[in-house]
Design a protein around this motif. Structure first.
Motif, PDB file in Angstrom:
ATOM      1  N   ALA A   1       0.745  -1.385  -0.203  1.00 13.95           N
ATOM      2  CA  ALA A   1      -0.456   0.127  -0.535  1.00 13.95           C
ATOM      3  C   ALA A   1       1.374   1.509  -0.097  1.00 13.95           C
ATOM      4  O   ALA A   1       2.005   1.268   0.863  1.00 13.95           O
ATOM      5  CB  ALA A   1      -0.746   0.326   1.270  1.00 13.95           C
TER       6      ALA A   1
ATOM      7  N   PRO B   1       0.868   7.079   3.185  1.00 15.80           N
ATOM      8  CA  PRO B   1       0.267   8.438   3.988  1.00 15.80           C
ATOM      9  C   PRO B   1       1.583   9.731   3.864  1.00 15.80           C
ATOM     10  O   PRO B   1       2.345   9.488   4.513  1.00 15.80           O
ATOM     11  CB  PRO B   1      -0.134   8.550   4.676  1.00 15.80           C
ATOM     12  CG  PRO B   1      -0.623   7.149   5.162  1.00 15.80           C
ATOM     13  CD  PRO B   1       0.745   6.200   4.366  1.00 15.80           C
TER      14      PRO B   1
ATOM     15  N   ASN C   1      -5.378  -0.561   6.579  1.00 17.41           N
ATOM     16  CA  ASN C   1      -6.565   0.266   6.830  1.00 17.41           C
ATOM     17  C   ASN C   1      -6.987   1.447   6.168  1.00 17.41           C
ATOM     18  O   ASN C   1      -8.202   1.835   5.199  1.00 17.41           O
ATOM     19  CB  ASN C   1      -6.803   0.359   7.985  1.00 17.41           C
ATOM     20  CG  ASN C   1      -6.571  -0.695   8.951  1.00 17.41           C
ATOM     21  OD1 ASN C   1      -6.866  -1.468   8.788  1.00 17.41           O
ATOM     22  ND2 ASN C   1      -7.071  -0.211  10.177  1.00 17.41           N
ATOM     23  N   LEU C   2      -5.986   2.583   5.275  1.00 17.38           N
ATOM     24  CA  LEU C   2      -5.896   3.317   4.468  1.00 17.38           C
ATOM     25  C   LEU C   2      -6.049   2.924   3.071  1.00 17.38           C
ATOM     26  O   LEU C   2      -6.982   3.612   2.268  1.00 17.38           O
ATOM     27  CB  LEU C   2      -4.976   4.954   5.044  1.00 17.38           C
ATOM     28  CG  LEU C   2      -5.021   5.298   6.287  1.00 17.38           C
ATOM     29  CD1 LEU C   2      -4.170   5.879   6.025  1.00 17.38           C
ATOM     30  CD2 LEU C   2      -5.832   6.224   5.862  1.00 17.38           C
ATOM     31  N   ALA C   3      -5.730   2.135   2.541  1.00 11.56           N
ATOM     32  CA  ALA C   3      -5.525   1.776   1.742  1.00 11.56           C
ATOM     33  C   ALA C   3      -6.885   1.070   1.320  1.00 11.56           C
ATOM     34  O   ALA C   3      -7.430   1.133   0.435  1.00 11.56           O
ATOM     35  CB  ALA C   3      -4.554   0.635   1.566  1.00 11.56           C
ATOM     36  N   GLU C   4      -7.334  -0.159   2.290  1.00 11.47           N
ATOM     37  CA  GLU C   4      -8.211  -1.077   2.402  1.00 11.47           C
ATOM     38  C   GLU C   4     -10.056   0.246   1.507  1.00 11.47           C
ATOM     39  O   GLU C   4     -10.403   0.051   1.639  1.00 11.47           O
ATOM     40  CB  GLU C   4      -8.491  -1.986   3.283  1.00 11.47           C
ATOM     41  CG  GLU C   4     -10.126  -2.481   3.634  1.00 11.47           C
ATOM     42  CD  GLU C   4      -9.995  -3.210   4.498  1.00 11.47           C
ATOM     43  OE1 GLU C   4     -11.170  -4.191   4.956  1.00 11.47           O
ATOM     44  OE2 GLU C   4      -9.583  -3.430   5.343  1.00 11.47           O
ATOM     45  N   MET C   5      -9.714   0.664   2.427  1.00 10.99           N
ATOM     46  CA  MET C   5     -11.085   2.130   2.631  1.00 10.99           C
ATOM     47  C   MET C   5     -10.581   3.107   1.753  1.00 10.99           C
ATOM     48  O   MET C   5     -12.050   2.685   1.304  1.00 10.99           O
ATOM     49  CB  MET C   5     -10.331   3.049   4.200  1.00 10.99           C
ATOM     50  CG  MET C   5     -11.981   3.829   3.752  1.00 10.99           C
ATOM     51  SD  MET C   5     -11.382   5.017   5.238  1.00 10.99           S
ATOM     52  CE  MET C   5      -9.627   6.275   4.581  1.00 10.99           C
ATOM     53  N   LYS C   6      -9.429   3.229   0.827  1.00 11.90           N
ATOM     54  CA  LYS C   6      -9.384   3.628  -0.516  1.00 11.90           C
ATOM     55  C   LYS C   6     -10.096   2.667  -1.539  1.00 11.90           C
ATOM     56  O   LYS C   6     -10.334   2.946  -2.373  1.00 11.90           O
ATOM     57  CB  LYS C   6      -8.220   3.670  -0.576  1.00 11.90           C
ATOM     58  CG  LYS C   6      -7.979   5.229   0.361  1.00 11.90           C
ATOM     59  CD  LYS C   6      -6.421   6.234  -0.079  1.00 11.90           C
ATOM     60  CE  LYS C   6      -6.544   6.980   0.819  1.00 11.90           C
ATOM     61  NZ  LYS C   6      -4.552   7.283   0.351  1.00 11.90           N
ATOM     62  N   GLY C   7     -10.321   1.182  -0.767  1.00  8.31           N
ATOM     63  CA  GLY C   7     -10.261   0.573  -2.445  1.00  8.31           C
ATOM     64  C   GLY C   7     -11.878   0.030  -2.136  1.00  8.31           C
ATOM     65  O   GLY C   7     -12.287  -0.039  -3.203  1.00  8.31           O
ATOM     66  N   ARG C   8     -12.668   0.203  -0.744  1.00  6.11           N
ATOM     67  CA  ARG C   8     -14.208   0.386  -0.813  1.00  6.11           C
ATOM     68  C   ARG C   8     -14.588   1.109  -1.594  1.00  6.11           C
ATOM     69  O   ARG C   8     -15.321   1.608  -1.858  1.00  6.11           O
ATOM     70  CB  ARG C   8     -14.175  -0.133   0.149  1.00  6.11           C
ATOM     71  CG  ARG C   8     -13.894  -0.756   0.651  1.00  6.11           C
ATOM     72  CD  ARG C   8     -14.877  -1.251   1.871  1.00  6.11           C
ATOM     73  NE  ARG C   8     -14.139  -0.491   3.173  1.00  6.11           N
ATOM     74  CZ  ARG C   8     -13.765  -0.878   3.902  1.00  6.11           C
ATOM     75  NH1 ARG C   8     -12.808  -1.492   3.990  1.00  6.11           N
ATOM     76  NH2 ARG C   8     -12.999   0.476   5.030  1.00  6.11           N
ATOM     77  N   GLU C   9     -13.780   3.011  -1.590  1.00 10.00           N
ATOM     78  CA  GLU C   9     -14.527   3.881  -1.472  1.00 10.00           C
ATOM     79  C   GLU C   9     -14.559   3.802  -4.077  1.00 10.00           C
ATOM     80  O   GLU C   9     -15.524   4.180  -4.171  1.00 10.00           O
ATOM     81  CB  GLU C   9     -13.231   5.104  -1.438  1.00 10.00           C
ATOM     82  CG  GLU C   9     -14.003   5.446   0.262  1.00 10.00           C
ATOM     83  CD  GLU C   9     -13.032   6.759   0.553  1.00 10.00           C
ATOM     84  OE1 GLU C   9     -11.821   7.030  -0.289  1.00 10.00           O
ATOM     85  OE2 GLU C   9     -13.311   6.815   1.938  1.00 10.00           O
ATOM     86  N   ALA C  10     -13.523   3.175  -3.848  1.00 11.49           N
ATOM     87  CA  ALA C  10     -12.541   3.215  -5.860  1.00 11.49           C
ATOM     88  C   ALA C  10     -14.238   2.113  -6.303  1.00 11.49           C
ATOM     89  O   ALA C  10     -15.339   2.744  -7.163  1.00 11.49           O
ATOM     90  CB  ALA C  10     -11.096   2.646  -5.664  1.00 11.49           C
TER      91      ALA C  10
END
Length: 200
Positions: free
Chosen positions: A2, A5, A125-134
């Motif tokens: 990932a 940040p 966690n940030l990468a997973e959250m951005k993946g869900r948003e995408a």
């Protein structure tokens, strides 16, 4: 792997994480001045045993928290006790001071391990959250595209007027007089006078 940040964001999160652990380790001492100093020295020795136990169990976070609590008790809280400067308990005070000093290396080692783990967890966690948003954006875009591609019923302006009550449907009371001539009779309700005249 990932994407990381910005450094300032990571540093802010590290500080917040360590502050949370510090808060967990802090403990208000009830009746601190009213209880004999010996009781608090015994508490310091018990904390030292907990530090050793958590270290042996491999529980890094609790090892860190108990070590912080021990150093806070010995170095910050006990010196404020009314009996601390008295000659009694001299050897026990030296003993707990040594126990506290021994935990300083443990605190630094635990902090490095915990910060490294927490930083990796935060990035994942940030990468997973951005993946869900995408995925959500992709799904919404597809739904809009499917809606635009769906066949639509050709609605005439006249049909719309009929639905809104601005235009009436053609009357079915039609009498044909000839091949090219027709008259549409209005569908009025019978009047009261006409009904009476027919009955006479």
């Amino acid at each position: 792997m990932a994407a990381s940040p910005p450094p300032e964001e990571l540093e802010k999160h590290r500080k917040e994480y360590l502050a949370q652990l510090k808060k967990k380790s802090s403990k208000e001492l009830d009746d601190f001045e009213d209880r004999p100093l010996e009781k608090w020295l015994n508490s310091a020795e018990m904390l030292s045993r907990q530090v050793t136990l958590q270290k042996e169990n491999g529980n890094t976070e609790m090892h860190y928290i108990y070590a912080l609590r021990l150093t806070e008790l010995v170095n910050e809280q006990l010196p404020k006790h009314p009996e601390y400067k008295l000659a009694k308990h001299k050897e026990q005070k030296k003993s707990v001071a040594r126990l506290s000093d021994k935990t300083l290396d443990d605190i630094r080692a635990c902090r490095d391990i915990l910060v490294k783990k927490e930083t990796a967890r935060y990035i994942d966690n940030l990468a997973e959250m951005k993946g869900r948003e995408a995925e959500a954006v992709k799904f919404d875009t597809k739904a809009v595209g499917d809606s635009l591609d769906a066949p639509r019923t050709n609605t005439l302006a006249g049909d719309a007027l009929i639905r809104e009550g601005l235009k009436t449907l053609p009357s079915q009371n039609k009498v044909t007089w000839g091949p090219n001539t027709s008259v549409t009779l209005p569908s009025y309700p019978p009047s009261v006078t006409s009904s009476h005249s027919n009955t006479r």
